[in-house]
Structures are given as structure tokens and as C-alpha cells.
Scaffold this active site. Structure first.
Site, mmCIF file in Angstrom:
data_model
loop_
_atom_site.group_PDB
_atom_site.id
_atom_site.type_symbol
_atom_site.label_atom_id
_atom_site.label_comp_id
_atom_site.label_asym_id
_atom_site.label_seq_id
_atom_site.Cartn_x
_atom_site.Cartn_y
_atom_site.Cartn_z
ATOM 1 N N ASP A 229 0.816 -1.224 0.000
ATOM 2 C CA ASP A 229 0.000 0.000 0.000
ATOM 3 C C ASP A 229 0.848 1.273 0.000
ATOM 4 O O ASP A 229 0.456 2.298 0.569
ATOM 5 C CB ASP A 229 -0.948 0.015 1.212
ATOM 6 C CG ASP A 229 -1.998 -1.080 1.124
ATOM 7 O OD1 ASP A 229 -2.403 -1.436 -0.004
ATOM 8 O OD2 ASP A 229 -2.405 -1.598 2.179
ATOM 9 N N ALA A 230 2.000 1.233 -0.655
ATOM 10 C CA ALA A 230 2.895 2.388 -0.653
ATOM 11 C C ALA A 230 3.308 2.796 -2.059
ATOM 12 O O ALA A 230 4.228 3.603 -2.215
ATOM 13 C CB ALA A 230 4.132 2.101 0.191
#
Length: 285
Positions: A229-230
Site C-alpha cells: 500500500d505504498a
């Protein structure tokens, strides 16, 4: 009328727009849209998206691309790519039990709002077969068992390769993809999730947010990288909430945001509007 899109990244310096537009004009193109951005006119990075008609070009596509590389790209040290609207990207959707993002994409695809070639939907649950096949799209159930995740990924990758998939959309697919999987589709996997991360990670983030009395909830669509999620963010949106909103109401609002944010991010990728630069994106809309 055939449309082509040229995306350019290079060191900023005078003459870039003139060189690109002059080249296209000389070969019979008509520019219909041109957008640009510079991080700094003095030594920054320059980004540009040019849409142009390609119906009356005096060169075949391979010859045009070779000429652009030799005449313009090498001169300005450009990283560039040229895409054609008629060559729709072969796409797959991965989904788990939540269906809101999947159904939004299917509806927009049917309405012609997402210019892609949707080849298949893959899920680790059998739940959505009827809805998906009603749209005429093949549905594949690939269970993901705790100690056999690698085997499931191999099966999914084989399905994607068989269909020549170029873009993978995670429409609330609740499995973490391995670095090996992600490496097969660099900046070509789009994910959607709520925007509480990293503050409210783990189970039931909306309840955590409710208990903290948050005033904004949102959704984030981004490219998938090895770091969970980056990856580079493509699109986000938020909505205000108050003490009057229950957990259930917050979840409903969150689902609405996820549906629209993911659809926008996918459309912008399909229309070649996104340039990735480091861990950021330049989105021309």
C-alpha cells in the site's frame, strides 16, 4: 479518427514543446490536446502528454517512432512512449468477496466509459460468477489456501499470460501479492483501499475511525509495488463525516468513494494520462 498519445519525461530546457509539435506537424499529425508540467524550469524534470490525430501520418508507426527517437528524443534525452487509442489494453480484474468496485467497473465497461479489452475476472471466491458472466466476461475461481498461496499465484499468472493481460485491477482483492507477481506487472497493477492507512490498519478500520471521531474518510487508488500500500498514488477523494454518522453509514460512504476513485484511476491509466516519476505520479486530466 485514430488518436495517438505521446508521453514524455526529460530534463527541462527550452525548445522541447517546439521540437515535439514541429515534428508531429511535419509528419501530418494534428495536435488535439497538449499538457505539460515542470518540477523546475531551471534544471527540473519536464513532463508532457500530447494527443494527436494519426489518420494522415506520412510514416508507418514503426518508422514514425524511429524517426522521433533519432530526431527529437535523443536530442532532449527523453524517456517516452507512444500509444494508440485503438489498441485497447487487455485487462483483468481480481476480486474477493466485496463486490462494489467490481460491479462499478463492469457497468462502466459496458457503458463504454472504460476503453479497455476486459479479458477475465479472477476471484478467490465463487460468489460473483453469475454477475460477471451476465456481462459476458469469463470468470475464474482460484481458491487461495493458507499453505498453497504460491500455487494459487502461479495459476493466476498462467491465466493472465494466456490472455495477454497488460493491466491488472485489484477491485478489493483481499490477498497480498508476492514481489514476484508484482515484478511481472510493474506499474500495471492498480489497487484501491480506504485512506485511513497507516493510522487504522488491520481489522475493521471504520470502527477504529468511528471510535477516534474522524471527520474525513476517503479512498486511495495507487499502483502496486513490493511495499504494501505504498505505491505511487493515482487518485484520491474524501467525504466529510460527523458524530451523526454510524459505522455502517461510514462504510457505505467509503464503498461509494472506492468505486468512483478506482474507476477514475483506471480510466486515466487506460487513456495514457499517467506518468510515474519516482514514487509519485503526474496525472494529466
Amino acid at each position: 479518427m485514430e488518436e495517438a498519445r505521446l508521453l514524455v519525461t526529460c530534463p527541462d530546457r527550452p525548445g522541447i514543446v517546439a521540437a515535439v509539435s514541429g515534428f508531429l506537424y511535419a509528419h501530418g499529425a494534428n495536435i488535439t490536446d497538449l499538457q505539460q508540467h515542470s518540477t523546475d524550469p531551471e534544471g527540473g524534470t519536464f513532463f508532457m502528454r500530447v494527443a494527436f490525430t494519426a489518420s494522415h501520418l506520412d510514416l508507418a508507426r514503426p518508422a514514425l517512432e524511429r524517426a522521433f527517437q533519432e530526431v527529437v528524443a535523443e536530442r532532449f534525452a527523453m524517456a517516452w512512449r507512444l500509444a494508440y487509442a485503438s489498441e485497447r489494453k487487455r485487462t483483468a480484474i481480481l476480486v474477493s468477496k466485496p463486490a462494489h468496485a467490481l460491479l462499478e467497473l463492469l457497468w462502466r465497461y459496458r457503458m463504454g466509459e472504460l476503453p479497455m479489452e476486459l479479458r477475465l475476472v479472477i476471484s478467490n471466491h465463487p460468489d460473483h460468477r453469475e454477475e460477471v458472466e451476465r456481462f459476458g466476461i469469463p470468470y475464474h475461481h482460484v481458491p487461495v489456501e493458507k499453505d498453497r498461496k504460491e500455487e494459487a499465484e502461479e495459476r493466476i499468472l498462467a491465466l493472465l499470460e494466456e490472455e495477454g493481460v497488460e493491466l491488472v485491477i485489484l477491485a478489493r482483492y483481499m490477498q497480498i501479492l508476492s514481489p514476484r507477481f508484482v515484478a511481472r506487472y510493474p506499474m500495471r497493477i492498480i489497487n484501491i483501499h480506504h485512506s485511513f492507512l497507516p493510522a487504522f490498519a488491520g481489522a475493521d478500520p471504520y470502527r477504529q475511525a468511528y471510535e477516534r471521531g474522524v471527520k474525513l474518510i476517503g479512498a486511495t487508488a495507487h499502483y502496486v509495488t513490493e511495499e504494501l500500500d505504498a505505491g505511487p498514488i493515482i487518485e484520491q477523494d474524501v467525504v466529510r463525516v460527523s458524530h451523526r454518522h454510524s459505522v455502517r453509514e461510514m462504510k457505505r460512504l467509503g464503498r461509494e468513494l472506492e468505486r468512483t476513485v478506482l474507476a477514475r484511476a483506471v480510466r486515466w491509466h487506460l487513456e495514457d494520462r499517467v506518468i510515474v516519476h519516482g514514487n509519485k505520479t503526474v496525472v494529466f486530466v
